[in-house]
Design an enzyme around this catalytic site. Structure first.
Site: not given
Length: 295
Positions: A136, A164
Site C-alpha cells: 500500500y 494498492k
C-alpha cells in the site's frame, strides 16, 4: 478473477455509542458489503478502518470475527502494516493464526525509510509469512513514496502479489503494470482514479465508496473488462459527484457519516478525527440522493 478480486472494500470499523468496537455491527456491515454491494474482498483495519486508533486486541478481534462470519464468501485482508517492522511481523503472525486470507502492508510512516529500507522491510515480512501480500503506497499520509523500481523488485517475491497505489502517479502505475505482464495486480488506491487505472491495465479498486455504491462500481469494472469502456465511463460519470463529495473531509469522516445516514449505524469516528457538521452532512446526503437516485 485474479488474486484478491476486483472490487475490494476498505471497510470502516463500526463503534457503539461509547466508542467501543461494535462487534455485531461489524459482522452486519461486512455481510452487507459482500452480499449486497458485491465486494470480492474486505480490507480490515486500514486507513478507512481507523487503524491508528484501534488497539492490537481490537484488530485481532475484528480479523477473527469477520474471517469466521464472512470469510467463506469473500477474501479477508488484514491491515497489519505499521512504522515498526517488529510490530508488523507480530501482528501479521497473529492475523495468520486467525485465518485471514491476506495482509495489506502500508509503507512505514513518519520515520521516512529510504527505498532500500522499504525493500528490506517488506522482504523481511514476506519471508516470514505464507500469506499473500498487498503493498500500500499512500505518500500523502505516510511521507514516503515507494518508487517504481522498489515496487518492481518487490513484485518478484512470490507472495507479494498486489499493490494498492494511491500516489496518483499514473506513469508509475503504467510502468509497473507493463513490466509485471499480468503477474502482479495493481489496484487504484482511491475511487476517483478507478477509470484511469483500469485504462492502464489495472485490476480494480480498493474502494471507500463501495460501502454504498458497490454494485455500481462492480458494474463499471465488469463493463471495462468486457471491452465496453463507453458503458463503464457513462456509469462512472453518474456516480462521480458522490465519489468527489466523499473528499470533503479526511477519510473516513464522510463515508462513516454517509453509512450512518443511508445504510446502518456504525458510530462516530474516533478522535483526533471528528464527525461532519450538520450542514456538511446535509450537503453530502443531497449529493448522494442526486447522484445515486435509485437508493
Amino acid at each position: 478473477m485474479r488474486g484478491f478480486g476486483e472490487l475490494i472494500t476498505a471497510m470502516i470499523t463500526p463503534f457503539n455509542k461509547q466508542g467501543e468496537l461494535a462487534t455485531e455491527n461489524c459482522v452486519k456491515l461486512a455481510k452487507k458489503l459482500v452480499n449486497e454491494q458485491n465486494s470480492d474482498a474486505l480490507v480490515l483495519s486500514g486507513t478507512t478502518g481507523e487503524s491508528p486508533t484501534l488497539s492490537t486486541e481490537e484488530k485481532l478481534t475484528l480479523f477473527q470475527l469477520i474471517t469466521e462470519k464472512v470469510g467463506g464468501n469473500a477474501n479477508i485482508i488484514a491491515g497489519t502494516g505499521s512504522y515498526s517492522t517488529k510490530e508488523t511481523l507480530e501482528l501479521t503472525k497473529k492475523a495468520e493464526e486467525v485465518g485471514v486470507h491476506g495482509i495489506m502492508l502500508v509503507t512505514p510512516y513518519y520515520n521516512k525509510p529510504t527505498q532500500g529500507d522499504l525493500y528490506k522491510h517488506f522482504k523481511t515480512i514476506a519471508q516470514k509469512t505464507s500469506l499473500p501480500i498487498m503493498l500500500y503506497n499512500v505518500p500523502k499520509r505516510t511521507g514516503v513514496d515507494m518508487s517504481q523500481d522498489t515496487i518492481l523488485k518487490l513484485a518478484e517475491i512470490d507472495n507479494i502479489i498486489a499493490l494498492k497505489e494511491a500516489s496518483g502517479d499514473f506513469n508509475k502505475i503504467a510502468n509497473v503494470i507493463r513490466e509485471t505482464r499480468g503477474e502482479f495486480d495493481v489496484y487504484s488506491g482511491d475511487d476517483i482514479s478507478l477509470m484511469p487505472v483500469l485504462s492502464l491495465g489495472g485490476t480494480g479498486v480498493v474502494s471507500v465508496a463501495s460501502h454504498l455504491i458497490g454494485k455500481e462500481l462492480k458494474e463499471i469494472i465488469d463493463a471495462y473488462h468486457a471491452n465496453n469502456s463507453r458503458k463503464a465511463l457513462e456509469l462512472f460519470q453518474e456516480i462521480y459527484p458522490f465519489i468527489t463529495a466523499l473528499l470533503v473531509k479526511t477519510n473516513p469522516i464522510p463515508i462513516k457519516a454517509a453509512v450512518n445516514t443511508h445504510l446502518m449505524q456504525v458510530g462516530s469516528v474516533r478522535p483526533p478525527l471528528y464527525d461532519l457538521s450538520e450542514k456538511e452532512l446535509e450537503q453530502l446526503s443531497e449529493v448522494y440522493k442526486w447522484s445515486v437516485g435509485k437508493y
